[in-house]
Design a protein around this motif. Structure first.
Motif, PDB file in Angstrom:
ATOM      1  N   UNK A   1       0.863  -1.178   0.000  1.00 42.78           N
ATOM      2  CA  UNK A   1       0.000   0.000   0.000  1.00 42.78           C
ATOM      3  C   UNK A   1       0.908   1.238   0.000  1.00 42.78           C
ATOM      4  N   UNK A   2       0.624   2.196   0.808  1.00 38.55           N
ATOM      5  CA  UNK A   2       1.487   3.383   0.866  1.00 38.55           C
ATOM      6  C   UNK A   2       1.438   3.992   2.249  1.00 38.55           C
TER       7      UNK A   2
ATOM      8  N   UNK B   1      -0.664   9.013  -1.584  1.00 35.63           N
ATOM      9  CA  UNK B   1      -0.220   7.674  -1.978  1.00 35.63           C
ATOM     10  C   UNK B   1      -0.909   7.143  -3.207  1.00 35.63           C
ATOM     11  N   UNK B   2      -2.108   7.638  -3.502  1.00 35.22           N
ATOM     12  CA  UNK B   2      -2.770   7.095  -4.698  1.00 35.22           C
ATOM     13  C   UNK B   2      -2.158   7.679  -5.959  1.00 35.22           C
ATOM     14  N   UNK B   3      -1.352   8.730  -5.825  1.00 38.28           N
ATOM     15  CA  UNK B   3      -0.687   9.282  -7.018  1.00 38.28           C
ATOM     16  C   UNK B   3       0.825   9.259  -6.875  1.00 38.28           C
ATOM     17  N   UNK B   4       1.331   8.155  -6.361  1.00 32.12           N
ATOM     18  CA  UNK B   4       2.766   7.913  -6.498  1.00 32.12           C
ATOM     19  C   UNK B   4       3.585   7.888  -5.244  1.00 32.12           C
ATOM     20  N   UNK B   5       3.185   8.637  -4.224  1.00 31.83           N
ATOM     21  CA  UNK B   5       4.036   8.803  -3.057  1.00 31.83           C
ATOM     22  C   UNK B   5       3.954   7.587  -2.110  1.00 31.83           C
TER      23      UNK B   5
ATOM     24  N   UNK C   1       3.909   9.007 -10.419  1.00 29.48           N
ATOM     25  CA  UNK C   1       2.616   8.325 -10.408  1.00 29.48           C
ATOM     26  C   UNK C   1       1.482   9.301 -10.669  1.00 29.48           C
TER      27      UNK C   1
ATOM     28  N   UNK D   1      -4.402   3.282  -7.183  1.00 30.60           N
ATOM     29  CA  UNK D   1      -3.162   3.861  -6.646  1.00 30.60           C
ATOM     30  C   UNK D   1      -2.011   3.536  -7.599  1.00 30.60           C
ATOM     31  N   UNK D   2      -1.320   4.562  -8.018  1.00 30.99           N
ATOM     32  CA  UNK D   2      -0.247   4.352  -8.994  1.00 30.99           C
ATOM     33  C   UNK D   2       1.049   4.950  -8.450  1.00 30.99           C
ATOM     34  N   UNK D   3       2.034   4.092  -8.287  1.00 35.02           N
ATOM     35  CA  UNK D   3       3.304   4.529  -7.686  1.00 35.02           C
ATOM     36  C   UNK D   3       4.169   5.255  -8.710  1.00 35.02           C
ATOM     37  N   UNK D   4       5.042   6.133  -8.219  1.00 37.25           N
ATOM     38  CA  UNK D   4       6.086   6.696  -9.083  1.00 37.25           C
ATOM     39  C   UNK D   4       6.868   5.527  -9.690  1.00 37.25           C
TER      40      UNK D   4
ATOM     41  N   UNK E   1       3.971   0.455  -9.988  1.00 40.18           N
ATOM     42  CA  UNK E   1       3.051  -0.481  -9.338  1.00 40.18           C
ATOM     43  C   UNK E   1       1.667   0.138  -9.358  1.00 40.18           C
TER      44      UNK E   1
END
Lengths: 277, 379
Positions: A229-230, A235-239, B113, B184-187, B243
């Protein structure tokens, strides 16, 4: 109120590194009015170094375990902050309250590991959001999991990284929110700890009665869920993608506290994928 | 409970960049041997006393002043202070050009992301076919602006950044209840400078139904005369890893407590494939009309790709234009009139009439920002 004897058998001490795979933003109140301040700063200690608050870590782990164990269903969710009276008739606005899982099942793996709040609660009993009273006095137990604030491992911020960052330990990322009709850009800036930084984290799990390693296993499951997860904001846009590394689990019992003996190193893992109970 | 998570491989199909928002000044750049060398000015100042004198006297505001030549005249070897070098083959570079910097984390390039998700979100919003709601939202905002400006004589209301507010709230509710928070899209991971090249971008501008190339002061027939934008881009063929996670989406799908409408993010790869297919066909019609052969070839190749269920292509980042970001597909005169009423400037007749294209050897060769995403579900 019932009384149940609780005997402390020992403590698991878990030390690990949290490595950031993507930038981390655990936000705090803004300092954008300061000279050189950014719009969305990260939380920092008194020395100006970013850290991960134990509360952020613990809250995230608990939330993931609530989902994982299917605890967010009627009769198992309470309001920790109730919606305002005016909002109760309005279903949309009634959501303004804060909800979490709390229950009176004395074997609940989530409540027993992360803790229960004392006192009276309003438990949600159906999908309409109707509530009933819930008193948890009979099942109150000491919280097993303690999560320390995670401090930055300064050596993980290399000279090369520092040369390319806006501040000593953090960078500023510029983003645009685009209007879906006009495509006009609405810029925002966010401070974050860069990918590659590491934090030293530490956890304690108190072992009571016949717990043995039950809650240690639950805790390690929560860490695995967090890796998928994050952590922190956006977190839903990369972090906030993280990885736990160099995990060392020790056990301390009477012999450690009374006899002064060394604690027992029970398990040691390079990473969580090695954990197999 | 199921936890849906995918490893995503991102392959660059055409020069792609998400810029940092900063330009690398022309005085920091040396173009030599088909490479752009970026100089670490601070290091040079610290280590070379002659550089201090040069920095103090050099006219940085004069585009014609040649910093590289001044370095040579002062006997300063720039090669000792190169921060990094990037391939710059088959492009033209004028020493007065700045270079747009690709976004980096701690000095290493990647794709955020947020940029990937933004592109997906636009495509999935288009796939909903709720264009009329967005138009209605635009109408309401225009009326709000008119009322405000009538009541406050001489004051202007800027609504361009919030025209979609009403429609977005109707469709996706507040951000906490938006289905997009479940995607959710990671860098991506970071890459090396060898994975970058400098792209030269020219602005195609259709004037009186003819191909022109943008230049301040007047569009040009000859592409060589058009303004060039130079930017750091990922090379074609570069692979990055990210991811994608839908997390506990099954919970939201099956549980009424949360009341999040999950439908619009389910089967997202399939929806994006269809949306992109429609978009590419429109773009192909545009380029066929104006006879840009290399671009037609590129888009025909995209259309011919046999994409599997777990694959999709999408366009993202800098210089990709209006269309991939907007949910409006029918850009008719009525809509363009509304855009103008909302405050959009420089729109007359055909819209959008410009396209930014990567140019090699003075030939428009690629549209910018096309990537292919391959998802592999973790078991």
């Amino acid at each position: 109120m019932k009384f149940k004897e609780i005997s402390l058998k020992g403590k698991y001490i878990i030390d690990a590194k949290i490595e950031l795979l993507t930038g981390l933003h655990v936000g705090t109140a803004g300092n954008s009015l300061d000279i050189g301040g950014v719009d969305n700063p990260v939380i920092k200690d008194a020395m100006g170094k970013p850290y991960i608050p134990g509360s952020s870590l613990k809250g995230k782990l608990r939330s993931l375990m609530e989902f994982y164990n299917n605890k967010l269903v009627p009769n198992q969710v309470v309001y920790t902050v109730e919606p305002k009276n005016d909002d109760k008739e309005n279903k949309e606005r009634a959501k303004s309250g804060i909800r979490m899982h709390l229950c009176n099942d004395e074997n609940c793996e989530v409540c027993n590991l992360f803790g229960r709040n004392h006192g009276n609660h309003k438990v949600i009993i159906n999908n309409n959001g109707d509530t009933d009273d819930l008193n948890l006095e009979d099942v109150i137990q000491p919280t097993r999991l303690i999560v320390r604030d995670a401090s930055l491992d300064e050596s993980s911020i290399t000279k090369e990284m520092q040369d390319n960052m806006d501040f000593d330990y953090t960078e500023v990322k510029f983003e645009n929110n685009l209007d879906r009709i006009t495509s006009a850009a609405n810029p925002r800036q966010t401070e974050r700890v860069p990918a590659g930084a590491k934090f030293n984290c530490s956890f304690v799990i108190n072992v009571y009665n016949d717990d043995n390693d039950t809650y240690l296993k639950e805790f390690l499951t929560a860490l695995k869920l967090l890796e998928d997860d994050y952590l922190g904001g956006q977190g839903s846009r990369g972090y906030g993608q993280v990885k736990f590394k160099d995990i060392v689990i020790r056990f301390r019992d009477d012999n450690y506290y009374k006899q002064g003996q060394e604690d027992k190193k029970m398990y040691e893992y390079k990473e969580l994928s090695e954990v197999k109970f | 409970m199921n936890f849906k998570i995918y490893d995503a491989e991102i392959k660059i199909l055409s020069p792609t960049t998400v810029t940092s928002g900063f330009d690398i000044g022309n005085f920091e750049v040396v173009f030599e041997n088909n490479k752009i060398h970026v100089i670490d000015i601070m290091k040079m100042i610290k280590e070379n006393k002659k550089a201090v004198g040069l920095i103090e006297t050099f006219d940085f505001y004069n585009n014609k002043a040649d910093f590289t030549r001044s370095l040579k005249e002062c006997g300063i070897d720039y090669r000792k202070y190169i921060k990094y070098s990037i391939d710059a083959q088959n492009i033209s570079y004028n020493r007065s050009s700045k270079v747009k910097e690709i976004i980096k984390t701690a000095g290493r390039p990647y794709i955020p992301g947020s940029s990937i998700k933004g592109a997906l979100r636009s495509s999935l919003s288009r796939a909903l076919n709720e264009e009329s709601r967005y138009i209605e939202s635009l109408n309401k905002k225009i009326n709000e602006k008119k009322d405000y400006e009538a009541k406050h004589y001489g004051k202007k209301m800027d609504i361009l950044k919030i025209c979609d507010d009403i429609a977005e709230k109707e469709l996706f509710k507040d951000s906490y209840y938006s289905p997009f928070r479940l995607l959710k899209i990671a860098d991506t991971d970071t890459k090396e400078y060898e994975d970058l090249s400098i792209s030269e971008i020219k602005i195609l501008n259709i004037c009186n139904d003819k191909v022109k190339w943008f230049k301040w002061g007047g569009n040009q027939d000859n592409i060589n005369m058009g303004v060039s934008i130079h930017t750091e881009t990922f090379k074609i063929g570069t692979k990055l890893n990210s991811r994608f996670s839908m997390g506990f989406i099954d919970y939201y799908k099956n549980n009424d407590i949360e009341q999040i409408e999950t439908d619009c993010v389910l089967d997202f790869a399939e929806k994006i494939r269809k949306d992109m297919n429609d978009y590419i066909k429109c773009e192909l019609d545009f380029y066929k009309k104006y006879g840009l052969e290399e671009i037609i070839k590129f888009y025909n190749n995209l259309l011919g790709m046999k994409l599997k269920e777990n694959e999709f292509i999408i366009q993202l980042g800098f210089s990709t234009g209006y269309k991939p970001k907007s949910v409006i597909k029918n850009l008719d005169d009525d809509f363009i009139g509304k855009l103008i009423n909302a405050g959009a400037k420089n729109i007359k007749g055909m819209f959008p009439k410009t396209r930014r294209l990567a140019v090699y050897n003075n030939k428009p060769t690629y549209p910018i920002g096309w990537i292919k995403v391959t998802l592999k579900e973790r078991v």
